[in-house]
Design a protein around this motif. Structure first.
Motif, short mmCIF file in Angstrom:
data_model
loop_
_atom_site.label_atom_id
_atom_site.label_comp_id
_atom_site.label_asym_id
_atom_site.label_seq_id
_atom_site.Cartn_x
_atom_site.Cartn_y
_atom_site.Cartn_z
N ALA A 274 -34.47 35.52 -24.56
CA ALA A 274 -33.82 34.73 -23.52
C ALA A 274 -32.37 34.43 -23.86
O ALA A 274 -32.04 34.11 -24.99
CB ALA A 274 -34.58 33.42 -23.30
N GLY A 275 -31.51 34.54 -22.85
CA GLY A 275 -30.16 34.05 -22.94
C GLY A 275 -30.09 32.63 -22.40
O GLY A 275 -31.12 32.04 -22.04
N GLY A 276 -28.89 32.08 -22.30
CA GLY A 276 -28.76 30.69 -21.91
C GLY A 276 -28.38 30.46 -20.46
O GLY A 276 -28.30 29.33 -20.01
N TYR A 277 -28.14 31.54 -19.69
CA TYR A 277 -27.75 31.37 -18.30
C TYR A 277 -28.95 31.10 -17.39
O TYR A 277 -30.06 31.57 -17.65
CB TYR A 277 -27.06 32.63 -17.79
CG TYR A 277 -25.67 32.87 -18.30
CD1 TYR A 277 -24.65 31.93 -18.13
CD2 TYR A 277 -25.35 34.07 -18.93
CE1 TYR A 277 -23.37 32.18 -18.58
CE2 TYR A 277 -24.07 34.34 -19.38
CZ TYR A 277 -23.08 33.38 -19.20
OH TYR A 277 -21.82 33.63 -19.65
N ASP A 278 -28.69 30.40 -16.29
CA ASP A 278 -29.63 30.30 -15.18
C ASP A 278 -29.04 31.18 -14.08
O ASP A 278 -28.07 30.80 -13.42
CB ASP A 278 -29.75 28.84 -14.72
CG ASP A 278 -30.70 28.68 -13.55
OD1 ASP A 278 -31.37 29.68 -13.20
OD2 ASP A 278 -30.77 27.58 -13.00
N LEU A 279 -29.60 32.36 -13.87
CA LEU A 279 -28.99 33.38 -13.02
C LEU A 279 -29.88 33.69 -11.82
O LEU A 279 -30.23 34.84 -11.57
CB LEU A 279 -28.74 34.66 -13.83
CG LEU A 279 -27.82 34.50 -15.04
CD1 LEU A 279 -27.74 35.80 -15.83
CD2 LEU A 279 -26.42 34.07 -14.60
N ASP A 280 -30.28 32.67 -11.10
CA ASP A 280 -31.12 32.84 -9.92
C ASP A 280 -30.56 33.94 -9.00
O ASP A 280 -29.38 33.91 -8.65
CB ASP A 280 -31.17 31.50 -9.16
CG ASP A 280 -32.14 31.52 -8.00
OD1 ASP A 280 -33.03 32.39 -8.01
OD2 ASP A 280 -31.99 30.68 -7.10
N PRO A 281 -31.34 34.97 -8.65
CA PRO A 281 -32.79 35.13 -8.88
C PRO A 281 -33.11 36.00 -10.09
O PRO A 281 -34.24 36.44 -10.26
CB PRO A 281 -33.24 35.82 -7.59
CG PRO A 281 -32.09 36.74 -7.28
CD PRO A 281 -30.84 35.98 -7.69
#
Length: 455
Positions: A274-281
């Motif tokens: 896992a990386g640290g971004y929230d990249l919806d979707p």
């Protein structure tokens, strides 16, 4: 063949690579040489990225938190620099992708408060990083890989800033976090023991990123430099964020060959880092697959350079001596082909195969020997070669025994696809026995094939 394949559609960073390898079954105990040598600890946890359960790895300082281990206060340091792996969301665990502590990994990590190593700690020169790595008492393959990765990083930064490799001073990629990422990856790959590592095209993301010299487009200059030296290709998107960091690019630039799509595998394991971004979707994860490659074995990859020049005034004596002269300079193979030159004049095309490190010396020898005014670098980067083995067979002819050397070509799985007797040996036997050379060649090759089938 045991293959480890990275799925590069969401880019890669050093900590994502570490996490993916551990999630795929690499033993975290392999990281102990790093924690023994540096004042850092790896914190391994779990996160959920858009419904995907993944592993996270963060590096924390365990020594002098304010000085970063070298006695200097980092609080006012300008750490934004080309090649910086910090500040791009890799450790910004937020939104619905919060850490889930108390994960399934049994490796003991003391989760005490501390300073995240990213953006902190000493900044070192390339030569200082080399010294740290060589002093770690690593297994030789791990040390070689780690040094090669830092050399690739150093060459990229040196090219971007117009400096010599020995003079380049790393910022974030010379700090403890980057050393932990690079050496840790080399150690985990050694633990998994893949025979080949590959990656699909790596997504870079898009937009811009802030550095000490201003705003730069993604991919950053260092990543572009590394990609020019790597075997794999880049692709933009799928979001405006920095998905491929210099450390991630350098690691894969050294260890991974390029593939267009994931290969056919008899799957043994898979992992998500896992990386640290929230990249919806999009789930911000790096996927790795480990398994046995289907189908026949492959030829070995051999890095080469191909040089060529046209000659319209070379004498037969000069052309005849090129094989020996250029071989002394480092040429692996020399081909001389008839060609039609300007004004329909007859001439020759000389093509030379050599190792990349020998190209300048071979080009100089070719120019001096032929008088040509230009030598072209054909831009070839590698060739596919067979595994080669030589056997000596004994032929009985009219009661006497004769030895002939036979060359056997096989793929990486040991499957033989060509058997060729050495012409000079066969010719010598033919002279002594009066048998045609082609018959001696045929007998030697048949004897080798029959011997192999019995084994």
């Amino acid at each position: 063949m045991r293959i480890l394949a990275f799925d590069g559609r969401m880019g890669a960073s050093g900590d994502m690579i570490l996490a993916a390898l551990i999630d795929a079954g690499a033993d975290p105990d392999a990281l102990e040489p790093v924690t023994d040598a540096l004042e850092v600890e790896y914190r391994i946890d779990e996160a959920t990225k858009r419904g995907i359960a993944a592993t996270t790895v963060d590096v924390f300082l365990t020594g002098d938190e304010e000085s970063g281990g070298d006695g200097r206060d980092r609080s006012d340091d300008d750490s934004s620099h080309e090649g910086d792996d910090s500040g791009h969301g890799e450790h910004d665990h937020e939104g619905d992708d919060d850490h889930e502590h108390g994960g399934s990994h049994d490796h003991d990590h003391n989760h005490t408060d501390g300073v995240h190593a990213e953006g902190h700690g000493p900044h070192r020169s390339y030569l200082e990083v080399r010294e740290i790595v060589t002093d770690m008492d690593l297994e030789p393959p791990v040390e070689r890989d780690a040094l090669a990765i830092f050399e690739l990083l150093g060459e990229a930064e040196a090219s971007v800033h117009g400096e010599d490799l020995e003079e380049i001073h790393f910022h974030e990629v010379g700090a403890d976090d980057a050393i932990a990422d690079v050496v840790g990856t080399a150690a985990l790959l050694r633990d998994l023991e893949p025979e080949r590592v590959v990656t699909t095209p790596l997504a870079t993301g898009g937009g811009t990123v802030s550095m000490s010299h201003g705003e730069y487009p993604v991919p950053t200059p260092a990543v572009v430099e590394i990609a020019e030296r790597a075997d794999w290709s880049l692709r933009g998107g799928p979001v405006d964020a920095e998905l491929l960091t210099p450390t991630g690019a350098a690691i894969l630039g050294h260890v991974a060959d390029s593939i267009d799509s994931l290969p056919a595998l008899s799957l043994e394991a898979s992992g998500y880092g896992a990386g640290g971004y929230d990249l919806d979707p999009h789930p911000n994860v790096l996927r790795v697959l480990v398994g046995d490659g289907a189908g026949r074995g492959e030829l070995a990859k051999d890095d080469i350079a191909v040089l060529e020049t046209n000659l319209d005034d070379a004498t037969p004596e000069v052309l005849g001596g090129l094989q020996e002269t250029l071989a002394d300079a480092g040429a692996r193979d020399v081909s001389i082909l008839p060609a039609t030159m300007k004004k329909s004049r007859p001439g020759h095309l000389v093509k030379v195969i050599c190792k990349p490190a020998d190209r300048e010396r071979v080009a100089r020898a070719l120019a001096e020997e032929t008088g040509t005014l230009g030598v072209r670098d054909a831009g070839v980067t590698h060739r596919w070669i067979a595994e080669r083995e030589f056997e000596t067979v004994t032929l009985e002819i009219d009661g006497d025994e004769y030895e002939v050397t036979v060359k056997i070509a096989s793929d990486s799985d040991g499957e033989v696809y060509d058997v060729s007797a050495e012409y000079d040996d066969a010719k010598a036997v033919a002279r002594e026995t009066g048998i045609p050379t082609r018959d001696v060649l045929s007998r030697a090759e048949r004897a080798t094939s029959e011997s192999s089938s019995r084994e």
